[in-house]
Scaffold this active site. Structure first.
Site, mmCIF file in Angstrom:
data_model
loop_
_atom_site.group_PDB
_atom_site.id
_atom_site.type_symbol
_atom_site.label_atom_id
_atom_site.label_comp_id
_atom_site.label_asym_id
_atom_site.label_seq_id
_atom_site.Cartn_x
_atom_site.Cartn_y
_atom_site.Cartn_z
ATOM 1 N N LYS A 17 1.306 10.334 -11.463
ATOM 2 C CA LYS A 17 0.547 11.115 -10.537
ATOM 3 C C LYS A 17 1.560 11.545 -9.361
ATOM 4 O O LYS A 17 1.595 12.685 -8.986
ATOM 5 C CB LYS A 17 -0.692 10.332 -9.767
ATOM 6 C CG LYS A 17 -1.867 10.494 -10.658
ATOM 7 C CD LYS A 17 -3.063 10.178 -9.742
ATOM 8 C CE LYS A 17 -2.738 9.009 -8.960
ATOM 9 N NZ LYS A 17 -3.096 7.711 -9.807
ATOM 10 N N ARG A 93 -11.272 8.928 -5.200
ATOM 11 C CA ARG A 93 -11.137 7.524 -6.205
ATOM 12 C C ARG A 93 -12.410 7.120 -6.727
ATOM 13 O O ARG A 93 -12.573 6.537 -7.552
ATOM 14 C CB ARG A 93 -10.616 6.550 -5.645
ATOM 15 C CG ARG A 93 -9.350 6.639 -5.205
ATOM 16 C CD ARG A 93 -8.488 5.678 -6.257
ATOM 17 N NE ARG A 93 -7.211 4.727 -5.942
ATOM 18 C CZ ARG A 93 -6.209 5.083 -5.600
ATOM 19 N NH1 ARG A 93 -5.948 6.024 -5.103
ATOM 20 N NH2 ARG A 93 -4.968 4.070 -5.569
ATOM 21 N N ARG A 130 8.258 0.186 -12.375
ATOM 22 C CA ARG A 130 8.429 1.087 -11.093
ATOM 23 C C ARG A 130 8.810 0.373 -9.961
ATOM 24 O O ARG A 130 8.668 -0.575 -9.432
ATOM 25 C CB ARG A 130 6.917 1.687 -10.860
ATOM 26 C CG ARG A 130 6.846 2.374 -9.723
ATOM 27 C CD ARG A 130 5.620 3.133 -9.602
ATOM 28 N NE ARG A 130 4.326 2.339 -9.182
ATOM 29 C CZ ARG A 130 3.388 2.938 -9.037
ATOM 30 N NH1 ARG A 130 2.982 4.103 -9.084
ATOM 31 N NH2 ARG A 130 2.168 2.038 -8.589
ATOM 32 N N ARG A 162 6.598 -2.196 -5.497
ATOM 33 C CA ARG A 162 5.300 -2.283 -4.463
ATOM 34 C C ARG A 162 4.506 -3.749 -4.537
ATOM 35 O O ARG A 162 4.691 -4.231 -5.664
ATOM 36 C CB ARG A 162 4.300 -1.545 -5.031
ATOM 37 C CG ARG A 162 4.757 0.062 -4.184
ATOM 38 C CD ARG A 162 3.938 1.050 -4.828
ATOM 39 N NE ARG A 162 2.560 0.996 -5.004
ATOM 40 C CZ ARG A 162 1.426 1.714 -5.304
ATOM 41 N NH1 ARG A 162 2.004 3.150 -5.287
ATOM 42 N NH2 ARG A 162 0.305 1.749 -5.309
ATOM 43 N N ARG A 173 -6.348 -3.126 -10.566
ATOM 44 C CA ARG A 173 -6.296 -1.706 -10.214
ATOM 45 C C ARG A 173 -6.667 -1.108 -11.236
ATOM 46 O O ARG A 173 -7.653 0.024 -11.441
ATOM 47 C CB ARG A 173 -5.207 -1.308 -9.629
ATOM 48 C CG ARG A 173 -4.797 -1.553 -8.221
ATOM 49 C CD ARG A 173 -3.387 -1.604 -7.778
ATOM 50 N NE ARG A 173 -2.813 -0.525 -7.825
ATOM 51 C CZ ARG A 173 -1.314 -0.496 -8.125
ATOM 52 N NH1 ARG A 173 -0.618 -1.483 -8.609
ATOM 53 N NH2 ARG A 173 -0.754 0.687 -8.227
#
Ligand code: AMP
Length: 226
Positions: A17, A93, A130, A162, A173
């Site tokens: 995204k 969300r 990531r 992160r 998540r």
């Protein structure tokens, strides 16, 4: 002149995204409005909002709808957004946020909500690899790092993993996504505001697919042959 756009981009964490939103914001010359980036900036600056948000963000939990929508309303009220539109990343969300957003945008609705579809197995691999810039939010991965020593190619900031990309936070998540965010896809579909796009393949390929569905939708609206 390039026409602006009013877009929401949906998809699981790790569906690409963020990367696609940056590309769409360049393509349509509109601001990229990322609630995650806004919150991370608030955490970094130690603002009252940031202090409130930090614990839940690190755990991979969602923040309250009202707090988020207040922040989004402020941003969408700024002159750059009013002039050109926006690519909204990370919001809505929940169905409640989508309802509040529709109210906020009225009387000019979204052009489109785009859902980027990527299988969960691939998303898990991407999230574990990531890395992001702590300053500008640019995305990298272990297999395509910045040119020099985990220093961001774009702004020179530090590139790190992160805090919420740990295995535990990732599974929380993704579970939250299925429970709270996936119903949004149905919500937009029933309003005929949704297009789904396959998110596998190179970033260029995915951008081309997204721009194609946006343009086809515009052509249909304006009555031009597709
Ligand atoms: P993201 O970068 O979009 O994955 O967002 C990082 C974190 O910020 C999320 O895991 C949530 O804790 C919080 N967050 C971002 N956007 C929202 C939202 N629309 N509603 C609730 N929490 C959010």
């Amino acid at each position: 002149m390039v026409p602006g756009a009013r877009l929401v981009v949906l998809g699981k964490q790790g569906a690409g995204k963020g990367t696609q939103c940056v590309r769409l914001s360049h393509h349509y010359v509109v601001p990229h409005v990322s609630t995650g980036d806004m919150l991370r900036a608030a955490v970094k600056q130690g603002t009252p909002l940031g202090r409130k948000a930090k614990v839940q963000m690190d755990r991979g939990e969602l923040l309250g709808d009202d707090l988020i929508m207040e922040m989004v309303a402020d941003r969408l009220g700024e002159s750059d957004v009013r002039a050109r539109g926006f690519v909204l990343d990370g919001c809505p969300r929940t169905v409640h946020q989508a309802e509040q957003l529709a109210e906020l945008l009225s009387p000019i609705d979204l052009d489109l909500a785009v859902d980027i579809e990527v299988p969960t197995s691939q998303v898990l691999r991407r999230l574990a690899a990531r890395r992001v810039c702590t300053d500008c939010g640019a995305n990298y991965s272990v297999s395509s790092p910045p040119l020099i020593n985990w220093t961001c190619d774009v702004c020179g900031g530090e590139v790190v993993q992160r805090k919420d990309d740990t295995e535990e936070a990732i599974s929380r998540r993704l579970e939250l996504y299925e429970r709270q965010t996936a119903p949004l896809i149905e919500w937009y579909r029933t309003r005929q505001q949704l297009e789904s796009v396959t998110g596998t393949g190179s970033p260029d390929t995915v951008t081309r697919r997204i721009v194609k569905v946006i343009e086809e939708r515009r052509d249909r609206k304006s009555g031009r042959p597709v």
